[in-house]
Write an enzyme that holds these catalytic residues in place. Sequence first.
Site, PDB file in Angstrom:
ATOM      1  N   LYS A  10       0.840  -1.211   0.000  1.00 44.14           N
ATOM      2  CA  LYS A  10       0.000   0.000   0.000  1.00 44.14           C
ATOM      3  C   LYS A  10       0.867   1.250   0.000  1.00 44.14           C
ATOM      4  CE  LYS A  10      -4.013   1.672   2.562  1.00 44.14           C
ATOM      5  NZ  LYS A  10      -5.068   0.779   2.038  1.00 44.14           N
ATOM      6  N   ARG A  47      -3.359   2.940   8.805  1.00 42.09           N
ATOM      7  CA  ARG A  47      -3.643   1.639   8.188  1.00 42.09           C
ATOM      8  C   ARG A  47      -2.386   0.783   8.095  1.00 42.09           C
ATOM      9  NH1 ARG A  47      -8.470   2.339   4.577  1.00 42.09           N
ATOM     10  NH2 ARG A  47      -8.846   4.578   4.519  1.00 42.09           N
ATOM     11  N   GLY A  84      -7.912  -7.056   4.910  1.00 42.24           N
ATOM     12  CA  GLY A  84      -8.804  -7.146   6.064  1.00 42.24           C
ATOM     13  C   GLY A  84      -8.249  -7.906   7.239  1.00 42.24           C
ATOM     14  N   MET A 121      -5.484  -7.153   9.089  1.00 42.40           N
ATOM     15  CA  MET A 121      -4.912  -6.355  10.170  1.00 42.40           C
ATOM     16  C   MET A 121      -5.820  -5.157  10.485  1.00 42.40           C
ATOM     17  SD  MET A 121      -0.857  -6.654   9.453  1.00 42.40           S
ATOM     18  CE  MET A 121      -1.024  -6.414   7.710  1.00 42.40           C
ATOM     19  N   ARG A 173      -3.358  -1.344  -6.540  1.00 40.37           N
ATOM     20  CA  ARG A 173      -2.513  -2.536  -6.392  1.00 40.37           C
ATOM     21  C   ARG A 173      -2.896  -3.510  -7.490  1.00 40.37           C
ATOM     22  NH1 ARG A 173      -5.512  -4.492  -0.819  1.00 40.37           N
ATOM     23  NH2 ARG A 173      -7.599  -4.461  -1.677  1.00 40.37           N
ATOM     24  N   HIS A 232     -15.978  -9.121   0.891  1.00 44.99           N
ATOM     25  CA  HIS A 232     -14.960 -10.025   1.447  1.00 44.99           C
ATOM     26  C   HIS A 232     -15.048 -11.418   0.837  1.00 44.99           C
ATOM     27  CE1 HIS A 232     -13.413 -12.886   4.500  1.00 44.99           C
ATOM     28  NE2 HIS A 232     -12.433 -11.980   4.577  1.00 44.99           N
ATOM     29  N   GLU A 271      12.931 -44.083  -3.677  1.00 46.75           N
ATOM     30  CA  GLU A 271      11.913 -43.718  -2.691  1.00 46.75           C
ATOM     31  C   GLU A 271      12.305 -44.153  -1.291  1.00 46.75           C
ATOM     32  OE1 GLU A 271       8.204 -45.773  -3.534  1.00 46.75           O
ATOM     33  OE2 GLU A 271       9.271 -47.437  -4.466  1.00 46.75           O
ATOM     34  N   SER A 310      13.422 -42.701 -10.970  1.00 45.36           N
ATOM     35  CA  SER A 310      12.206 -41.927 -10.780  1.00 45.36           C
ATOM     36  C   SER A 310      11.982 -41.763  -9.271  1.00 45.36           C
ATOM     37  CB  SER A 310      11.019 -42.635 -11.427  1.00 45.36           C
ATOM     38  OG  SER A 310       9.846 -41.894 -11.184  1.00 45.36           O
ATOM     39  N   GLY A 348      10.226 -41.381  -6.014  1.00 48.75           N
ATOM     40  CA  GLY A 348       8.911 -41.592  -5.424  1.00 48.75           C
ATOM     41  C   GLY A 348       8.881 -40.787  -4.143  1.00 48.75           C
ATOM     42  N   THR A 349       8.520 -39.530  -4.274  1.00 46.65           N
ATOM     43  CA  THR A 349       8.665 -38.645  -3.117  1.00 46.65           C
ATOM     44  C   THR A 349       7.573 -38.857  -2.075  1.00 46.65           C
ATOM     45  OG1 THR A 349       7.671 -36.936  -4.500  1.00 46.65           O
ATOM     46  CG2 THR A 349      10.053 -36.863  -4.201  1.00 46.65           C
ATOM     47  N   ASN A 350       6.519 -39.604  -2.396  1.00 47.36           N
ATOM     48  CA  ASN A 350       5.535 -39.910  -1.339  1.00 47.36           C
ATOM     49  C   ASN A 350       6.199 -40.777  -0.274  1.00 47.36           C
ATOM     50  OD1 ASN A 350       3.764 -38.642  -3.034  1.00 47.36           O
ATOM     51  ND2 ASN A 350       2.637 -40.476  -3.606  1.00 47.36           N
ATOM     52  N   CYS A 372       7.779 -39.097  -9.634  1.00 48.38           N
ATOM     53  CA  CYS A 372       6.416 -39.560  -9.869  1.00 48.38           C
ATOM     54  C   CYS A 372       5.584 -39.524  -8.593  1.00 48.38           C
ATOM     55  CB  CYS A 372       6.410 -40.947 -10.498  1.00 48.38           C
ATOM     56  SG  CYS A 372       7.133 -42.219  -9.466  1.00 48.38           S
ATOM     57  N   TYR A 400      12.165 -34.831 -16.070  1.00 45.54           N
ATOM     58  CA  TYR A 400      10.716 -34.693 -16.154  1.00 45.54           C
ATOM     59  C   TYR A 400      10.059 -34.810 -14.787  1.00 45.54           C
ATOM     60  CZ  TYR A 400      10.363 -39.770 -15.593  1.00 45.54           C
ATOM     61  OH  TYR A 400      10.446 -41.050 -15.087  1.00 45.54           O
TER      62      TYR A 400
END
Lengths: 893, 893
Positions: free
Chosen positions: B27, B97, B106, B108, B357, B473, B762, B781, B783-785, B848, B868
């Site tokens: 602002k 403000r 809204g 603060m 803004r 809002h 993984e 590959s 396996g991030t789970n 993946c 990828y």
Amino acid sequence: MAKQHVFKFGDGKADGDASMKVLLGGKGANLAEMSNLGVPVPAGFTISTDVCKDYYKNDGNYEEDVVKQVKDGVKHIEKTMGANFGDTENPLLVSVRSGAPASMPGMMDTVLNLGLNDDTVKGIVKKTDNERFAWDSYRRFVQMYGDVVMGLKPASKEEEDPFEVIIEKVKKERGVELDTELTADDLKNLVKLFKDEIKKDTGQEFPTDPWEQLWGSINAVFDSWNNPRALKYRKLNNIPADWGTAVNVQSMVYGNMGENCATGVAFTRDPATGEKIFYGEYLVNAQGEDVVAGIRTPQPIRKDRKTEESQVALEELMPDAYKELVDIYQKLETHYKDMQDIEFTIQNGRLWMLQTRNGKRTAAAAVRIAVEMVDENLIDKETAIMRVEPKHLDQLLHPMFDPQAEKKMIAKGLPASPGAATGRIVFHADDAEEWVDNGEQVILVRIETSPEDIGGMNVAKGILTARGGMTSHAAVVARGMGKCCVAGCGALSINYKEKTMTVEGTAYKEGDWISLDGSEGEVIEGKVPTIDPELSGNFGRLMEWADEVRQLKVRTNADTPKDATVARNFGAEGIGLCRTEHMFFEGDRITAVREMILAKDEEGRRKALEKLLPYQREDFYGILKAMKDLPVTIRTLDPPLHEFLPHDEASQKEMARNLGVSVEEVKNSVEALNEFNPMLGHRGCRLGISYPEITEMQARAIMEAACQLTKEGIKVYPEIMIPLVGTKAELADQKRVVKEVAENVQKEMDVQVDYLVGTMIEIPRAALTADEVAEEAEFFSFGTNDLTQMTFGFSRDDAGKFLKDYDEKGILPEDPFQTLDQTGVGQLVEMGVEKGRTTQPDLKIGICGEHGGDPESVGFCHRVGMNYVSCSPYRVPIARLAAAQESVKEKNK
Amino acid sequence: MAKQHVFKFGDGKADGDASMKVLLGGKGANLAEMSNLGVPVPAGFTISTDVCKDYYKNDGNYEEDVVKQVKDGVKHIEKTMGANFGDTENPLLVSVRSGAPASMPGMMDTVLNLGLNDDTVKGIVKKTDNERFAWDSYRRFVQMYGDVVMGLKPASKEEEDPFEVIIEKVKKERGVELDTELTADDLKNLVKLFKDEIKKDTGQEFPTDPWEQLWGSINAVFDSWNNPRALKYRKLNNIPADWGTAVNVQSMVYGNMGENCATGVAFTRDPATGEKIFYGEYLVNAQGEDVVAGIRTPQPIRKDRKTEESQVALEELMPDAYKELVDIYQKLETHYKDMQDIEFTIQNGRLWMLQTRNGKRTAAAAVRIAVEMVDENLIDKETAIMRVEPKHLDQLLHPMFDPQAEKKMIAKGLPASPGAATGRIVFHADDAEEWVDNGEQVILVRIETSPEDIGGMNVAKGILTARGGMTSHAAVVARGMGKCCVAGCGALSINYKEKTMTVEGTAYKEGDWISLDGSEGEVIEGKVPTIDPELSGNFGRLMEWADEVRQLKVRTNADTPKDATVARNFGAEGIGLCRTEHMFFEGDRITAVREMILAKDEEGRRKALEKLLPYQREDFYGILKAMKDLPVTIRTLDPPLHEFLPHDEASQKEMARNLGVSVEEVKNSVEALNEFNPMLGHRGCRLGISYPEITEMQARAIMEAACQLTKEGIKVYPEIMIPLVGTKAELADQKRVVKEVAENVQKEMDVQVDYLVGTMIEIPRAALTADEVAEEAEFFSFGTNDLTQMTFGFSRDDAGKFLKDYDEKGILPEDPFQTLDQTGVGQLVEMGVEKGRTTQPDLKIGICGEHGGDPESVGFCHRVGMNYVSCSPYRVPIARLAAAQESVKEKNK
């Protein structure tokens, strides 16, 4: 110049020496060394381990140089021994033996009496004037070569040896009972029958050309490097597969040419007790294999070692040879500065040394020999420290039979490997493995053991054999394993088929309990109570030396004052892990714990926790007092809450009654706390974050106990440890809770206590972000059990099933729960230490997983720069010694 | 020179500019920028965010310099606006403000009309000749200050606002209904009553000194940076806590001084559709807060936007001010090169700009605005790519209501945020959160929403309000969240107590199903079927530009030909994960699977697997064909076998009947396969190692399908992926099995196929030893789970319980299962990539896990050098855009 593949020895000189173990194998290097020392060794040569590697690389072929050098080697033997290979008048016979850089007794193949055929046998007859000996040698050669080189073996364990079947048949036809009753003609006949059987079974003629025999045997020895027995032994003993074996071709000498011949094995000191006394056994008119195989029970070498009147010691029978042997053993021990295991043969009164090597020994003997050799100025203290295998200390640390206990001894055999063992009888090595898999403890009972039994021997608590001496297979292997063994117990009559062992008319069945005292050679009926071992004397001196040199501190994992006291006696320098959850199960406590779990809100939980507080305070008071002046690491509650709830209907009903709630409520709570993967669930600091009041109660109990003791003038160092931390924020949260309580308690009791708040590093993420975690931690303690579970993705509770398949397929070299996986998990540990110290250079770091008592892992902990390891009380001395060895290694690097 | 803490603006110049957002807040920076541009902005000054940080550091105290500079700032306003702070004749009134570097609408606190007291109010009366306005302003000031600064608030949500209670009481006494009916005297009375109430409740006098008022308000704004609403909003929007807020002190201008006054908000383009049309709302004789709060329904700014005859557009009512406004908005948009969200006030006919803004917009609007601005040469393609939040594309990609479906529209409101949503009615934000926790999908129905409702809005499928306009809002927040919203639906009569919503006499209760069409503003009874979205036009063009610039490939996770086709249409460049286990459940297959599990030996398993082979082959044929010319990664069987067995008695009986075995046998099998921690149990490659015949069958099915397609002239690229590998040896074992089968099948079918055998990464250990694993792998590959589960030690199935506590205590900044934990898990990923490429510099590497569709995580994957990402079909465009943005960022670095 061509590369040297073949190394000659004999005649007081040699191409190699003792330093060339990697290239020549232990046996070859020592034959060369003995030869250089002027000890009488039959001439021979060693084909190097490099040739073995090439042999596998080139699909079983040899380079030209190798072939040429082997020919030269044979010429060297011919010249030195004055006989000619394949000569019909004066034939040279040789042995072909394996010899790896590390000892692998009996695991690989051997061919003896090589060079015999229908022509050369006549030369032996002439030379020895002993037709029976000549044909017996020939018979033995055909039998051995037929088995080892040509592959004529029993098709399965149930089948009998095809050669033995023929021998039995001939003996029956001839109406005799013993092999020795067979005549020269019978043996001649056997040679023919053996050859026919070989032809029939393998389709191949038995080779008559000695050179063909020689190369066939060399190939067979190289091949035997990868036989299943050898593979299993290497795995059990961590011997790398790519070392390969050397081959030793050596002139035969005979202990079985007649009554002025003998063969024997000896130790320069007693391998069971370590006493400085020459010690060995021999057989008159026998081949060396006869002693080791334990088929005939040998006689003592020294007069004063006779146990029966009827025995005849070598000292009495051949005093000259005995004297020479004594001179030689002293020369060898002084030269090698270690207890030697030697093999010798006396041929027509002349002594030949066949082998010397550092002798295997029990832990007790290792300790005594090491300490006494320091006193004799043979070695220094650091060498002494390196001489004892830390793992083997286990033998000395575990309880022995209580001498006051009533014991019903049912038989006595040879005290082949000390210690006490109790277990259920099994008669087959395979059965032993199966029973142990099912959670049983077993004693393996065999007429005699063979290399095929290694697996079963490894899992048995103890080994009992009916035949064989102190140097029989069973005895040697058991001592190597640090396992209790009673050997040559002739009173036993063992029936494999019916699975019984009968002693003076009483039959013991498979599954019956017996006990063995390996130090006394006693076989005892049933189970026997035990007492704690002695930790003074030589053991105490060695451990003192170890403590002088080691840098790593050794603490213990202990949850009770009793365990803490035991561990202190073993030399523990504090507690590295005091688990608090066990305390929750005792007496009335579990009711309060369950009340807390069932509580609807914080207020309810606090009410229940208040009941637990006095109990916990008392627990910590006892433990802190037992460990006064030393640090005590106390871990806050770790397991998931459902572990405190009953899972069967009856107990649930009882719990409902005790707490005055409905069974439904109990069941709902059990249901609500049920998790798919509790190992990765709501436990550790996650509990403390959800229910800070639990952490508060524990912190209060610890600090109230610590303040009380401090007031009593007892110095205590509590270290409060938060489990299962994965992020700095988790530790910060729990640390804040603990610190608040700790400061309050100190104010309330008006006393200051030195205390720390630190964290387990057992979640991979904690190790990866150790620099952040160290911003909050006052110490790190690696929980390598859980760290291993998560790094491998193995649930320890479930992995048994597939790790068996992994073991069979050779996918994992070692059980990562026993020996820290330095390649994978070790990276996280190293990273955790480094990153932690980046933030806090002086951060106190230890390990409290079970790896803390594993010597290899202790070495790793030293190398990555930890301050201490913590292990179970009985493993404390092992860790002390392992830590000392690592310090010595570092100094000598 | 003293550091500058206070930055002045107004009168066509400013100390700061738009580039100083971090220091001045959005602002403040924009007020400065507007001032520099010559746009009429009421004079004021900005206290920097650094002061906020110091405020917290110094426990709410200020440095001397700050105090001095604030004084100078007030002088600057006085001079520019020609009024004096605290002056009784010509008093200056100011607003105070918040203004953070990131927009937090809204969240603060704000204080308006500051500077009034019993003396200065008289100056206002004189200046404006409007006693009622003066006292109303004073009344509003006391009310706002009493709430915000002095803390007189309702004690709980159930209680009414204490000031409103007093107003209601006075209105009752005076017999009037509306606030506007209260006279100047009434308002004067209210001021007194308010002050008394404040004194009574807080024990403090209302401050009369304007300077005390000013500092109180500045403190309150800084304090509000850490109020619960703001904390929650920052967490939802990933705004760091240490940024702090700036404070803007600015001369008041009034839209509520009379009928030639107005206040309004506007967007330079339509924030819902992106259409290039000036778009906004205003209220005559009102303060700005009245528009945003949605209490009165505002009028359109432009004539052509009137929806009812009775409406009066600003264009009609105040044409001069309107014209100036149009000039200004064009100037601002051209200057900022982005759609602007502006606030203005007209005081006695004079236009003042209060704020500009970058405007929040729907995804559809973001795409359209970005593409059209490229066409207008305002921005370039790469800027356009950066203008769309990838996560918000979700709105465009999800199905819309089927236009053919029968819909019973029950009411129409404003189309506040587009999309289609179906759910069960709830009336409270808390209830929404609770219901969603219990697995329900809900529509949050409110008279109007407030910042307290953020949590509930976030979990609801859609939001429906009875009051408020397009800039209320509810509308603003919903668009920001990319969530469907129908606002200002006046036909609704909502009763919170009875939890009903009545439309023309029909009552809908809590829990009833309704549907919302946010693009049309329709409220529909019950559930409505949906159709797939349009992916051409602006969307298609933007995605083309994204594809031109991105380096990371985007594949999809798909198990069926149908999913594969959907994903191809979304731009997927192959399949990164085809799970094979789902296929095992269909039709008769499960019987064969169970037969395999129950088999006693390998032969039995092979028999059952033979039955599965044709099914699997058919599966792979379909998927490979749907993805022709593109790579397809197929993972071998992953879950533990017990997942294929029934766990209830009835199904077990049926299974026993089907397989012709006893129920006992089935139960025993279930029992035997039961695991404590199945996540870490006998699954993944561990199955294939125990039962190589399973891997063989799957490899055969894949290769037979691939060979068949190749013969048909269709190019396929199967990539066979081994799951749960932790050691090189595991992969080597399974690769050997696959390769053997693959070579055989190719020989049998006489055709060659390009195929690879690679591995999931993984297990933490696989990442740690990726250099070793890469010796066997033809691709990686991630396996991030599972990698996240094991690195954190969190079981995804169980973590819900404690992660809630973690969330509440702020222990985890983000759900690591949604956004990759770059600090911890990311280290392992980076290590895996680096080490893998040490061994194989060109190793193909992808991801993946579900993180493959999370924009932040996609950026990470680009940065560590993956080839990828792979994600669910609907996330493919999100990943494409995220990858493009990362490429653009990298170029501009």
